[in-house]
Scaffold this motif. Structure first.
Motif, PDB file in Angstrom:
ATOM      1  N   ASP A 177       0.836  -1.209   0.000  1.00 32.67           N
ATOM      2  CA  ASP A 177       0.000   0.000   0.000  1.00 32.67           C
ATOM      3  C   ASP A 177       0.867   1.254   0.000  1.00 32.67           C
ATOM      4  OD1 ASP A 177      -3.001  -0.875   0.531  1.00 32.67           O
ATOM      5  OD2 ASP A 177      -1.716  -2.158   1.750  1.00 32.67           O
ATOM      6  N   GLY A 178       0.619   2.137  -0.955  1.00 28.14           N
ATOM      7  CA  GLY A 178       1.380   3.377  -1.027  1.00 28.14           C
ATOM      8  C   GLY A 178       2.703   3.255  -1.749  1.00 28.14           C
ATOM      9  N   THR A 179       3.083   2.027  -2.088  1.00 31.60           N
ATOM     10  CA  THR A 179       4.337   1.787  -2.807  1.00 31.60           C
ATOM     11  C   THR A 179       4.068   1.127  -4.154  1.00 31.60           C
ATOM     12  OG1 THR A 179       5.587   1.591  -0.741  1.00 31.60           O
ATOM     13  CG2 THR A 179       6.582   0.613  -2.713  1.00 31.60           C
ATOM     14  N   LEU A 180       3.276   0.052  -4.141  1.00 30.74           N
ATOM     15  CA  LEU A 180       2.884  -0.622  -5.381  1.00 30.74           C
ATOM     16  C   LEU A 180       1.454  -0.289  -5.791  1.00 30.74           C
ATOM     17  CD1 LEU A 180       4.370  -4.190  -4.860  1.00 30.74           C
ATOM     18  CD2 LEU A 180       5.262  -2.365  -6.314  1.00 30.74           C
ATOM     19  N   ALA A 181       0.631   0.106  -4.864  1.00 28.54           N
ATOM     20  CA  ALA A 181      -0.774   0.407  -5.146  1.00 28.54           C
ATOM     21  C   ALA A 181      -1.177   1.670  -4.399  1.00 28.54           C
ATOM     22  CB  ALA A 181      -1.665  -0.759  -4.715  1.00 28.54           C
ATOM     23  N   ARG A 211       1.787  -2.754 -13.411  1.00 28.54           N
ATOM     24  CA  ARG A 211       2.749  -2.920 -12.319  1.00 28.54           C
ATOM     25  C   ARG A 211       2.978  -4.405 -12.024  1.00 28.54           C
ATOM     26  NH1 ARG A 211       0.813   1.238  -9.331  1.00 28.54           N
ATOM     27  NH2 ARG A 211       2.046   2.662 -10.598  1.00 28.54           N
ATOM     28  N   ARG A 212       1.924  -5.205 -12.149  1.00 30.90           N
ATOM     29  CA  ARG A 212       2.080  -6.661 -11.975  1.00 30.90           C
ATOM     30  C   ARG A 212       3.075  -7.209 -13.009  1.00 30.90           C
ATOM     31  NH1 ARG A 212      -1.710  -9.801  -9.761  1.00 30.90           N
ATOM     32  NH2 ARG A 212      -3.232  -8.133 -10.130  1.00 30.90           N
ATOM     33  N   ALA A 213       2.936  -6.764 -14.256  1.00 29.72           N
ATOM     34  CA  ALA A 213       3.841  -7.224 -15.308  1.00 29.72           C
ATOM     35  C   ALA A 213       5.273  -6.763 -15.044  1.00 29.72           C
ATOM     36  CB  ALA A 213       3.357  -6.711 -16.664  1.00 29.72           C
ATOM     37  N   LEU A 214       5.430  -5.549 -14.512  1.00 32.36           N
ATOM     38  CA  LEU A 214       6.761  -5.030 -14.208  1.00 32.36           C
ATOM     39  C   LEU A 214       7.423  -5.848 -13.105  1.00 32.36           C
ATOM     40  CD1 LEU A 214       9.010  -2.955 -14.476  1.00 32.36           C
ATOM     41  CD2 LEU A 214       7.659  -1.396 -13.042  1.00 32.36           C
ATOM     42  N   ILE A 215       6.655  -6.200 -12.062  1.00 28.95           N
ATOM     43  CA  ILE A 215       7.201  -7.030 -10.984  1.00 28.95           C
ATOM     44  C   ILE A 215       7.613  -8.392 -11.517  1.00 28.95           C
ATOM     45  CG2 ILE A 215       6.641  -8.195  -8.813  1.00 28.95           C
ATOM     46  CD1 ILE A 215       4.753  -5.813  -8.234  1.00 28.95           C
ATOM     47  N   ASP A 216       6.776  -8.968 -12.371  1.00 20.35           N
ATOM     48  CA  ASP A 216       7.083 -10.270 -12.950  1.00 20.35           C
ATOM     49  C   ASP A 216       8.349 -10.196 -13.796  1.00 20.35           C
ATOM     50  OD1 ASP A 216       6.398 -13.060 -13.611  1.00 20.35           O
ATOM     51  OD2 ASP A 216       6.063 -12.271 -15.611  1.00 20.35           O
ATOM     52  N   ARG A 217       8.480  -9.135 -14.612  1.00 18.97           N
ATOM     53  CA  ARG A 217       9.669  -8.980 -15.453  1.00 18.97           C
ATOM     54  C   ARG A 217      10.922  -8.824 -14.600  1.00 18.97           C
ATOM     55  NH1 ARG A 217      11.793  -4.299 -18.327  1.00 18.97           N
ATOM     56  NH2 ARG A 217       9.948  -3.086 -17.781  1.00 18.97           N
ATOM     57  N   ARG A 230      -1.601 -13.027  -1.594  1.00 15.11           N
ATOM     58  CA  ARG A 230      -1.669 -14.080  -2.618  1.00 15.11           C
ATOM     59  C   ARG A 230      -2.625 -13.687  -3.733  1.00 15.11           C
ATOM     60  NH1 ARG A 230      -2.666 -17.821   1.761  1.00 15.11           N
ATOM     61  NH2 ARG A 230      -0.683 -18.536   2.645  1.00 15.11           N
ATOM     62  N   ARG A 231      -3.778 -13.126  -3.369  1.00 16.32           N
ATOM     63  CA  ARG A 231      -4.753 -12.703  -4.389  1.00 16.32           C
ATOM     64  C   ARG A 231      -4.232 -11.497  -5.162  1.00 16.32           C
ATOM     65  NH1 ARG A 231      -8.202 -13.473   0.054  1.00 16.32           N
ATOM     66  NH2 ARG A 231      -8.341 -11.214   0.374  1.00 16.32           N
ATOM     67  N   ALA A 232      -3.721 -10.506  -4.434  1.00 20.04           N
ATOM     68  CA  ALA A 232      -3.324  -9.252  -5.061  1.00 20.04           C
ATOM     69  C   ALA A 232      -2.129  -9.424  -5.995  1.00 20.04           C
ATOM     70  CB  ALA A 232      -2.993  -8.208  -3.993  1.00 20.04           C
ATOM     71  N   VAL A 243       8.422   5.002  -8.238  1.00 19.36           N
ATOM     72  CA  VAL A 243       8.702   3.587  -7.979  1.00 19.36           C
ATOM     73  C   VAL A 243       8.816   2.841  -9.307  1.00 19.36           C
ATOM     74  CG1 VAL A 243       7.837   1.444  -6.952  1.00 19.36           C
ATOM     75  CG2 VAL A 243       7.591   3.610  -5.720  1.00 19.36           C
ATOM     76  N   ASP A 244       7.879   3.122 -10.223  1.00 22.88           N
ATOM     77  CA  ASP A 244       7.916   2.461 -11.529  1.00 22.88           C
ATOM     78  C   ASP A 244       9.219   2.747 -12.265  1.00 22.88           C
ATOM     79  OD1 ASP A 244       5.424   1.373 -11.158  1.00 22.88           O
ATOM     80  OD2 ASP A 244       4.370   2.937 -12.269  1.00 22.88           O
ATOM     81  N   VAL A 245       9.655   4.005 -12.232  1.00 24.41           N
ATOM     82  CA  VAL A 245      10.905   4.377 -12.900  1.00 24.41           C
ATOM     83  C   VAL A 245      12.074   3.589 -12.306  1.00 24.41           C
ATOM     84  CG1 VAL A 245      12.572   6.241 -13.239  1.00 24.41           C
ATOM     85  CG2 VAL A 245      10.128   6.674 -13.590  1.00 24.41           C
ATOM     86  N   LEU A 246      12.109   3.497 -10.973  1.00 21.67           N
ATOM     87  CA  LEU A 246      13.200   2.779 -10.311  1.00 21.67           C
ATOM     88  C   LEU A 246      13.159   1.290 -10.637  1.00 21.67           C
ATOM     89  CD1 LEU A 246      15.561   2.600  -8.383  1.00 21.67           C
ATOM     90  CD2 LEU A 246      13.948   2.659  -6.471  1.00 21.67           C
ATOM     91  N   LEU A 247      11.961   0.685 -10.627  1.00 25.32           N
ATOM     92  CA  LEU A 247      11.855  -0.743 -10.912  1.00 25.32           C
ATOM     93  C   LEU A 247      12.215  -1.046 -12.368  1.00 25.32           C
ATOM     94  CD1 LEU A 247       8.647  -1.808  -8.946  1.00 25.32           C
ATOM     95  CD2 LEU A 247      11.034  -1.933  -8.236  1.00 25.32           C
ATOM     96  N   ARG A 248      11.808  -0.165 -13.274  1.00 29.19           N
ATOM     97  CA  ARG A 248      12.195  -0.378 -14.679  1.00 29.19           C
ATOM     98  C   ARG A 248      13.704  -0.299 -14.842  1.00 29.19           C
ATOM     99  NH1 ARG A 248       7.209   2.425 -15.951  1.00 29.19           N
ATOM    100  NH2 ARG A 248       8.311   4.428 -15.930  1.00 29.19           N
TER     101      ARG A 248
END
Length: 241
Positions: free
Chosen positions: A17-21, A36-42, A63-65, A231-236
């Motif tokens: 919460d607040g970081t990924l969503a 974001r799910r696809a980015l985490i998987d990649r 687990r669901r999220a 966060v997205d920029v950093l994860l990419r």
């Protein structure tokens, strides 16, 4: 923190919460976007990288999220860990779960005088949400005083973003869970988070980890990004070959 052995493995630990969503008025309505799910998987498919999501949310919610994201999961503020070696639970989890059920009932009764307050029973914690409670928004301490009177030995009352939460006072939290996972993997750590519980983890991990604060405010983290887009920029960047 015990020293992490030199390793080519990188453990990327993420709050939810607040970081990924994005935060929502109704915590049950929070969702992880498909992008974001696809980015985490990649990111998790990159050689030498392991991703773990560490959250105060119950393990079943994670687990669901995170279904299909390929991440390891550590819910209940690190009291459960799945996906990094054998499944692990804190040895006091059963005891704290019994106590949490009693605390949840007491909190619901105590919160009846506060319109809009919602009590969420977790396995080893009890969250009292007041994002939709006008009286508490005006005076957060009013609800805290009522809840503090319910505290049994071995428990503490912690704050967050428009939430009060009963948590075990045991010396274990997100930071300890991340360090434990890192030892299993013999990995270096990057941890990204935004809340008060993440500040506890920043302090626990210290300078042996790269810690990143999401959003404004004082922090113990070594770096900062402005929000979820940051966060997205950093994860990419971390996902690049």
């Amino acid at each position: 923190m015990l020293p992490v052995p030199a390793s080519k493995t990188l453990l990327i630990a993420l709050d939810f919460d607040g970081t990924l969503a994005a935060l929502k008025r109704d915590p049950a309505a929070v969702r992880l976007s498909a992008a974001r799910r696809a980015l985490i998987d990649r990111l998790g498919r990159k050689a030498g990288v392991r991703v773990v999501v560490v959250s105060g949310r119950p393990q079943a919610f994670l687990r669901r999220a995170l279904a299909g994201a390929g991440a390891a999961l550590s819910g209940e503020h690190g009291w459960v860990l799945e996906g990094v070696g054998p499944r692990w639970t804190h040895p006091r989890l059963r005891l704290r779960a019994r106590q949490a059920r009693a605390l949840a009932a007491a909190a619901r009764a105590a919160a009846r005088g506060f319109e809009g307050v919602r009590v969420e029973a977790k396995t080893a914690a009890v969250a009292v949400h007041w994002r939709q409670a006008p009286r508490v928004l005006r005076d957060p301490a009013s609800l805290r005083r009522v809840l503090a009177a319910l505290l049994p030995p071995g428990w503490r009352l912690a704050g967050g973003k428009r939430i009060w939460e009963f948590r075990p006072a045991d010396a274990w939290g997100k930071g300890e869970a991340i360090a434990f996972a890192a030892r299993r993997l013999r990995a270096r750590v990057v941890f990204i988070g935004d809340d008060e519980t993440d500040e506890e983890a920043f302090r626990r991990l210290g300078r042996d980890a790269m810690t990143v604060k999401v959003g404004p405010g004082p922090t113990r983290a070594r770096e900062r990004v402005g929000g979820l887009a940051g966060v997205d920029v950093l994860l990419r960047r971390l996902a690049r070959p």
